[in-house]
Design an enzyme around this catalytic site. Structure first.
Site, PDB file in Angstrom:
ATOM      1  N   LYS A  54       0.801  -1.213   0.064  1.00 20.33           N
ATOM      2  CA  LYS A  54       0.005  -0.079   0.199  1.00 20.33           C
ATOM      3  C   LYS A  54       0.894   1.392  -0.095  1.00 20.33           C
ATOM      4  O   LYS A  54       0.580   2.355  -0.538  1.00 20.33           O
ATOM      5  CB  LYS A  54      -0.737  -0.078   1.247  1.00 20.33           C
ATOM      6  CG  LYS A  54      -1.676   1.374   1.445  1.00 20.33           C
ATOM      7  CD  LYS A  54      -2.603   1.490   0.141  1.00 20.33           C
ATOM      8  CE  LYS A  54      -3.846   2.298   0.386  1.00 20.33           C
ATOM      9  NZ  LYS A  54      -3.663   3.669   0.908  1.00 20.33           N
ATOM     10  N   GLU A  99       0.827   6.772  -6.961  1.00 21.32           N
ATOM     11  CA  GLU A  99      -0.357   7.529  -6.860  1.00 21.32           C
ATOM     12  C   GLU A  99       0.377   9.118  -7.201  1.00 21.32           C
ATOM     13  O   GLU A  99      -0.327  10.036  -7.707  1.00 21.32           O
ATOM     14  CB  GLU A  99      -1.172   7.360  -5.619  1.00 21.32           C
ATOM     15  CG  GLU A  99      -2.255   8.408  -5.673  1.00 21.32           C
ATOM     16  CD  GLU A  99      -3.188   8.161  -4.476  1.00 21.32           C
ATOM     17  OE1 GLU A  99      -3.284   9.193  -3.510  1.00 21.32           O
ATOM     18  OE2 GLU A  99      -3.853   6.997  -4.127  1.00 21.32           O
TER      19      GLU A  99
END
Length: 302
Positions: free
Chosen positions: A174, A181
């Site tokens: 993550k 991102e």
């Protein structure tokens, strides 16, 4: 009833709502009890006022998903919960915790005979409707126990969730996800800024973003979101140019240094967020004075 969610903020609350839509009835708890009561009226879940009530409500072996802020809040929850749990119970840390915290937490849990799972959750406010992307680390036995809930929370039972490996791997994956991102967002932001600046072409940014959503190699959910808000307002004049950064962007940059793996795009995207926060202001002033010193260039005064 064996499963509970603690922490009913934007993510935790919507996860509980999605489970209700899938026909699952769980126990829920939040620091502010009126939030718990409101969610229970909406979903039919069981409200718990504190950890003691939560433990008493759940059948053993229990599974408790902590959807709390990373750091001290999650740590305090573990400290309060562990003495109340029974051997065979399971805790999921669904916060954006640093992956290096996971192994020590798993060891603490093991002292009480409790399984520990670290889960990275992506999907934001759209997860309720579209499902969540969940990457989680822990034992195979823990993964098997959690599978029905992962299948319900994910976009489909077969997609959007993955047992990534041992404890720590979920939060690590993550973390890297969030670093990527950052880079993608920065690239879109720079590209649209270039097009907005080309005033002689009078480019319609909303139309271009909508165009790229169909067949382009840069089509993505981030582009979908950009197209939606650009269709409403292309000037963004009311928006302050300030972009916060989460801990995970910083951790990704640090990991690239520790592992000796170059990650210039993600690292520079993080640095650009620092620049929006006024943390580049003094350096910019120094640059202006240097240019004045060697070339006599004019300085703008505020």
């Amino acid at each position: 009833m064996e499963f509970a969610i603690v922490g009913l903020g934007r993510m935790g609350g919507n996860m509980a709502r999605r489970l209700a839509r899938k026909g699952m009835r769980i126990a829920v708890m939040n620091r502010t009890f009126d939030v718990t009561e409101a969610l229970v009226k909406e979903t039919g879940h069981v409200a718990c006022v504190d950890y003691a009530a939560l433990i008493a409500t759940l059948d053993t072996p229990r599974m408790i998903w902590l959807m709390l802020p990373a750091g001290d809040v999650t740590e305090a929850a573990l400290t309060a919960l562990l003495p109340l749990l029974s051997p065979g119970d399971l805790i999921v840390d669904g916060a954006n915790s640093h992956y290096k915290e996971d192994a020590p937490r798993a060891s603490r849990c093991a002292h009480f005979g409790v399984e520990f799972v670290d889960a990275g959750v992506s999907g934001g406010v759209w997860g309720l409707e579209n499902g969540y992307c969940i990457m989680f680390g822990g034992s195979k036995a823990a993964a098997a126990r959690l599978q029905p809930y992962m299948e319900a929370l994910a976009p489909t039972p077969a997609t959007g969730w993955l047992h990534t490996g041992p404890v720590g791997s979920g939060h690590y994956v993550k973390m890297v996800h969030n670093g990527i991102e950052y880079g993608m967002m920065q690239a879109f932001a720079e590209g649209f800024a270039l097009m907005k600046d080309k005033s002689e072409y009078a480019l319609d940014l909303a139309a271009i973003s909508e165009l790229w959503r169909h067949g382009s190699v840069v089509r993505s959910w981030l582009l979908d979101l950009s197209a939606a808000f650009l269709a409403e307002d292309q000037t963004l004049e009311a928006i302050e140019p300030f972009v916060a950064d989460s801990g995970e962007g910083r951790w990704t940059a640090l990991a690239s240094i520790e592992q000796g793996i170059p990650a210039p795009v993600m690292t520079l995207a993080l640095a650009m967020r620092f620049a929006t926060q006024g943390k580049h202001d003094y350096a910019a002033k120094l640059l202006a004075k240097m240019r004045q010193g060697f070339g006599g260039h004019a300085i703008k005064h505020s």
